[in-house]
Design a protein around this motif. Structure first.
Motif, PDB file in Angstrom:
ATOM      1  N   GLY A  14       0.844  -1.187   0.000  1.00  0.00           N
ATOM      2  CA  GLY A  14       0.000   0.000   0.000  1.00  0.00           C
ATOM      3  C   GLY A  14       0.875   1.231   0.000  1.00  0.00           C
ATOM      4  O   GLY A  14       2.083   1.157   0.195  1.00  0.00           O
ATOM      5  N   GLY A  16       0.979   5.461   1.341  1.00  0.00           N
ATOM      6  CA  GLY A  16       0.351   6.487   2.172  1.00  0.00           C
ATOM      7  C   GLY A  16       0.787   7.851   1.702  1.00  0.00           C
ATOM      8  O   GLY A  16       1.221   8.007   0.557  1.00  0.00           O
ATOM      9  N   THR A  17       0.659   8.835   2.559  1.00  0.00           N
ATOM     10  CA  THR A  17       0.957  10.203   2.178  1.00  0.00           C
ATOM     11  C   THR A  17       2.422  10.395   1.810  1.00  0.00           C
ATOM     12  O   THR A  17       2.735  11.121   0.879  1.00  0.00           O
ATOM     13  CB  THR A  17       0.585  11.165   3.326  1.00  0.00           C
ATOM     14  OG1 THR A  17       0.525  10.402   4.541  1.00  0.00           O
ATOM     15  CG2 THR A  17      -0.751  11.806   3.069  1.00  0.00           C
ATOM     16  N   ALA A  19       4.873   7.591   2.032  1.00  0.00           N
ATOM     17  CA  ALA A  19       5.623   6.340   2.056  1.00  0.00           C
ATOM     18  C   ALA A  19       4.972   5.293   1.163  1.00  0.00           C
ATOM     19  O   ALA A  19       3.794   5.364   0.849  1.00  0.00           O
ATOM     20  CB  ALA A  19       5.695   5.813   3.479  1.00  0.00           C
ATOM     21  N   ALA A  35       6.955  -5.646   7.209  1.00  0.00           N
ATOM     22  CA  ALA A  35       6.496  -4.649   6.242  1.00  0.00           C
ATOM     23  C   ALA A  35       7.629  -3.645   6.106  1.00  0.00           C
ATOM     24  O   ALA A  35       8.142  -3.156   7.117  1.00  0.00           O
ATOM     25  CB  ALA A  35       5.223  -3.980   6.752  1.00  0.00           C
ATOM     26  N   LYS A  37       8.686  -0.121   5.032  1.00  0.00           N
ATOM     27  CA  LYS A  37       8.112   1.194   4.724  1.00  0.00           C
ATOM     28  C   LYS A  37       9.209   2.083   4.171  1.00  0.00           C
ATOM     29  O   LYS A  37      10.166   2.403   4.862  1.00  0.00           O
ATOM     30  CB  LYS A  37       7.509   1.782   6.008  1.00  0.00           C
ATOM     31  CG  LYS A  37       6.825   3.111   5.827  1.00  0.00           C
ATOM     32  CD  LYS A  37       5.973   3.438   7.037  1.00  0.00           C
ATOM     33  CE  LYS A  37       5.264   4.783   6.840  1.00  0.00           C
ATOM     34  NZ  LYS A  37       4.301   5.045   7.919  1.00  0.00           N
ATOM     35  N   LEU A  87       9.244  -2.836   9.627  1.00  0.00           N
ATOM     36  CA  LEU A  87       8.244  -2.942  10.688  1.00  0.00           C
ATOM     37  C   LEU A  87       7.720  -4.367  10.748  1.00  0.00           C
ATOM     38  O   LEU A  87       7.779  -5.098   9.757  1.00  0.00           O
ATOM     39  CB  LEU A  87       7.064  -2.010  10.400  1.00  0.00           C
ATOM     40  CG  LEU A  87       7.403  -0.534  10.190  1.00  0.00           C
ATOM     41  CD1 LEU A  87       6.224   0.202   9.554  1.00  0.00           C
ATOM     42  CD2 LEU A  87       7.765   0.111  11.524  1.00  0.00           C
ATOM     43  N   GLU A  88       7.150  -4.742  11.888  1.00  0.00           N
ATOM     44  CA  GLU A  88       6.466  -6.033  11.928  1.00  0.00           C
ATOM     45  C   GLU A  88       5.282  -5.964  10.952  1.00  0.00           C
ATOM     46  O   GLU A  88       4.706  -4.901  10.728  1.00  0.00           O
ATOM     47  CB  GLU A  88       5.959  -6.320  13.337  1.00  0.00           C
ATOM     48  CG  GLU A  88       4.900  -5.323  13.763  1.00  0.00           C
ATOM     49  CD  GLU A  88       4.370  -5.560  15.165  1.00  0.00           C
ATOM     50  OE1 GLU A  88       4.217  -6.724  15.552  1.00  0.00           O
ATOM     51  OE2 GLU A  88       4.106  -4.557  15.856  1.00  0.00           O
ATOM     52  N   HIS A  89       4.940  -7.083  10.364  1.00  0.00           N
ATOM     53  CA  HIS A  89       3.819  -7.140   9.439  1.00  0.00           C
ATOM     54  C   HIS A  89       2.525  -7.211  10.226  1.00  0.00           C
ATOM     55  O   HIS A  89       2.365  -8.061  11.097  1.00  0.00           O
ATOM     56  CB  HIS A  89       3.960  -8.373   8.542  1.00  0.00           C
ATOM     57  CG  HIS A  89       2.914  -8.444   7.486  1.00  0.00           C
ATOM     58  ND1 HIS A  89       2.028  -9.483   7.377  1.00  0.00           N
ATOM     59  CD2 HIS A  89       2.592  -7.584   6.495  1.00  0.00           C
ATOM     60  CE1 HIS A  89       1.213  -9.269   6.361  1.00  0.00           C
ATOM     61  NE2 HIS A  89       1.532  -8.132   5.806  1.00  0.00           N
ATOM     62  N   LEU A  90       1.621  -6.270   9.969  1.00  0.00           N
ATOM     63  CA  LEU A  90       0.353  -6.239  10.696  1.00  0.00           C
ATOM     64  C   LEU A  90      -0.762  -6.558   9.707  1.00  0.00           C
ATOM     65  O   LEU A  90      -1.221  -5.688   8.977  1.00  0.00           O
ATOM     66  CB  LEU A  90       0.173  -4.875  11.358  1.00  0.00           C
ATOM     67  CG  LEU A  90       1.259  -4.564  12.394  1.00  0.00           C
ATOM     68  CD1 LEU A  90       1.249  -3.103  12.797  1.00  0.00           C
ATOM     69  CD2 LEU A  90       1.101  -5.455  13.625  1.00  0.00           C
ATOM     70  N   ASN A 138      -7.548   4.940  12.024  1.00  0.00           N
ATOM     71  CA  ASN A 138      -6.788   4.493  10.872  1.00  0.00           C
ATOM     72  C   ASN A 138      -5.287   4.284  11.163  1.00  0.00           C
ATOM     73  O   ASN A 138      -4.589   3.585  10.435  1.00  0.00           O
ATOM     74  CB  ASN A 138      -7.035   5.548   9.775  1.00  0.00           C
ATOM     75  CG  ASN A 138      -6.203   5.384   8.563  1.00  0.00           C
ATOM     76  OD1 ASN A 138      -5.251   6.127   8.368  1.00  0.00           O
ATOM     77  ND2 ASN A 138      -6.538   4.409   7.751  1.00  0.00           N
ATOM     78  N   LEU A 141      -3.276  -0.176  14.306  1.00  0.00           N
ATOM     79  CA  LEU A 141      -3.258  -1.390  13.491  1.00  0.00           C
ATOM     80  C   LEU A 141      -3.417  -2.620  14.376  1.00  0.00           C
ATOM     81  O   LEU A 141      -3.186  -2.571  15.591  1.00  0.00           O
ATOM     82  CB  LEU A 141      -1.952  -1.464  12.691  1.00  0.00           C
ATOM     83  CG  LEU A 141      -1.661  -0.241  11.812  1.00  0.00           C
ATOM     84  CD1 LEU A 141      -0.337  -0.416  11.071  1.00  0.00           C
ATOM     85  CD2 LEU A 141      -2.771   0.030  10.801  1.00  0.00           C
ATOM     86  N   ASP A 152       2.340   5.050  12.748  1.00  0.00           N
ATOM     87  CA  ASP A 152       2.426   6.348  12.071  1.00  0.00           C
ATOM     88  C   ASP A 152       2.904   7.488  12.965  1.00  0.00           C
ATOM     89  O   ASP A 152       2.141   8.380  13.321  1.00  0.00           O
ATOM     90  CB  ASP A 152       1.066   6.706  11.446  1.00  0.00           C
ATOM     91  CG  ASP A 152       1.079   6.433   9.958  1.00  0.00           C
ATOM     92  OD1 ASP A 152       2.085   6.739   9.307  1.00  0.00           O
ATOM     93  OD2 ASP A 152       0.068   5.913   9.452  1.00  0.00           O
TER      94      ASP A 152
END
Ligand code: ADP
Length: 315
Positions: A14, A16-17, A19, A35, A37, A87-90, A138, A141, A152
Motif C-alpha cells: 500500500g 500512504g501520504t 511512504a 512490512a 516502509k 516494521l512487523e507485518h500487521l 486508521n 493497526l 504512524d
C-alpha cells in the motif's frame, strides 16, 4: 553483517501520504513477516517529508518495545534515496476498517479491551515525553495476535519546553481538540487524549464521532456537544487566535445532557461515558492526562475486557 541483507522484499502492500509499503520477510526465517516502509529522503534536511520520515524513525526507535506500539525491527537507507523502516507485518488492518466492516459484530467488552490497549500506548508515549499528534482509528493497526499497535509517528515530536511554540496544524480534523482548532501553539499530551477519546467513541458508535467539513465548522460541532467554552471554565480561551471567527458573536450554548451521550453511545455505559467526557474536557488543563485515564473506574468495573484471543477481527 549488512542489515539490508537480512530482509527479502516482496510485493507492494500500500502507499500512504509520504511512504510506500512492501511486504517482506527475514532472510533467515521466511515465516517471520515484515512490512518495509520506504520513505524518500531528500538532501534538503528542511524538507517536510524528510523531517516526517526522520521523526517517525527516531520516535519509533524509542517507543517500539511497548506491546501496543508498532514494532520496528531495523532501519536502513538504500541507494535510491529511501529511508527504509522494517516494521512487523500487521495483517489484520486498522480500527477504522474494523468498525466499518458490518460483517463484524462486537460488544462493549471488546470496546473496553481495544480502548485499554490504545490508552496504554498513549500513556507510554507521554511517559517518554513524546506527543503522537495523529491519533486516529486508521493509525491503530491490529497484530496477528489481535493486540493493537499504535503506528504512524510521522507527526510525533517531543514535549517542548514551556514557552517554545509548536504548530497547531496537526491531527486529522475529526480528532483535533478545541485548543488546536482555536490556534493554540502551546499544548501538551492533552491533545492526544482528546483524539484517543474520539477513537473510543467512534468504536462505540461505529461512525466518526465528531464530523465536519471545515475547521471552524468543527468547532461548532464540538460546541454543539459541550457548549461554548467560557473564560470562567477556560481562562484565556477568548485570547486564542481563532476565537473571534469561531465564537466571537455566538450566543452561549449549553452542553448536551447525559441522555444524549447514552443515546449516541449505548455500548459505553455510564462509566465509559464519564471517562470520555473527562478526556474531552474543552479546557486542556482540566482534561484527564493519559496517566489519569488509566486510573478511571471504567477499566476495573464490570464487564471485564475481552481476552485478546477472543477479540473479533477482519482480514
Ligand atoms: P498512511 O499514510 O495511509 O497512514 P502508511 O504510509 O503508514 O499509511 O502505509 C500505507 C499502507 O501500507 C497502509 O494503508 C497499509 O495498507 C500498509 N501498511 C503500513 N504499515 C503496515 C504494516 N506494518 N503491516 C502491513 N501493512 C502495512
Amino acid at each position: 553483517k549488512d542489515v539490508r541483507e537480512q530482509f527479502v522484499e516482496g510485493k507492494f502492500l500500500g502507499s500512504g501520504t509520504y511512504a510506500t509499503v512492501y511486504a517482506g520477510h527475514f532472510r533467515a526465517d521466511p515465516t517471520k513477516l515484515v512490512a518495509i516502509k520506504k520513505m524518500r529522503i531528500l538532501t534538503d534536511y528542511k524538507d517536510g517529508i524528510t523531517m516526517d520520515s526522520y521523526r517517525e524513525m527516531k520516535f519509533l526507535q524509542e517507543l517500539t518495545l511497548h506491546p501496543n506500539i508498532v514494532r520496528l525491527h531495523a532501519v536502513f537507507t538504500s541507494k535510491d534515496q529511501n529511508l527504509n523502516l522494517v516494521l512487523e507485518h500487521l495483517p489484520k488492518g486498522d480500527l477504522e476498517k474494523l468498525w466499518r466492516d458490518s460483517s463484524i459484530s462486537y460488544t462493549r467488552e471488546d470496546i473496553k479491551a481495544w480502548s485499554a490497549m490504545i490508552c496504554q500506548a498513549v500513556w507510554f508515549c507521554h511517559e517518554n515525553y513524546v506527543l503522537h499528534r495523529d491519533i486516529k482509528s486508521n493509525n491503530v493497526l491490529i497484530a496477528a495476535d489481535n493486540t493493537l499497535r499504535l503506528a504512524d509517528f510521522g507527526l510525533a515530536r517531543s514535549f517542548s519546553e514551556p514557552g517554545r511554540p509548536m504548530t497547531c496544524n496537526v491531527i486529522t480534523r475529526f480528532y483535533r481538540p478545541p485548543e488546536l482548532l482555536l490556534g493554540a501553539t502551546h499544548y501538551g499530551g492533552c491533545v492526544d487524549v482528546w483524539s484517543t477519546a474520539c477513537v473510543m467513541a467512534e468504536l462505540a458508535a461505529r461512525a466518526f464521532f465528531l464530523v465536519s467539513e471545515t475547521d471552524i465548522q468543527h468547532l461548532s460541532v464540538i460546541a454543539e456537544l459541550f457548549g461554548i467554552p467560557t473564560e470562567a471554565d477556560w481562562p484565556g480561551v477568548s485570547k486564542l487566535r481563532h476565537w473571534e471567527v469561531a465564537f466571537g458573536s455566538a450566543p452561549p450554548k449549553r452542553p448536551q445532557p447525559l441522555s444524549h451521550w447514552r443515546q449516541r453511545l449505548p455500548l459505553m455505559g455510564d462509566d465509559g461515558i464519564d471517562l470520555l467526557r473527562a478526556m474531552m474536557t474543552m479546557n486542556p488543563s482540566k482534561r484527564l492526562t493519559a496517566r489519569d485515564v488509566l486510573k478511571h473506574p471504567y477499566w476495573t468495573n464490570l464487564p471485564r475486557p475481552t481476552k485478546k484471543e477472543n477479540l473479533p477481527h477482519g482480514g
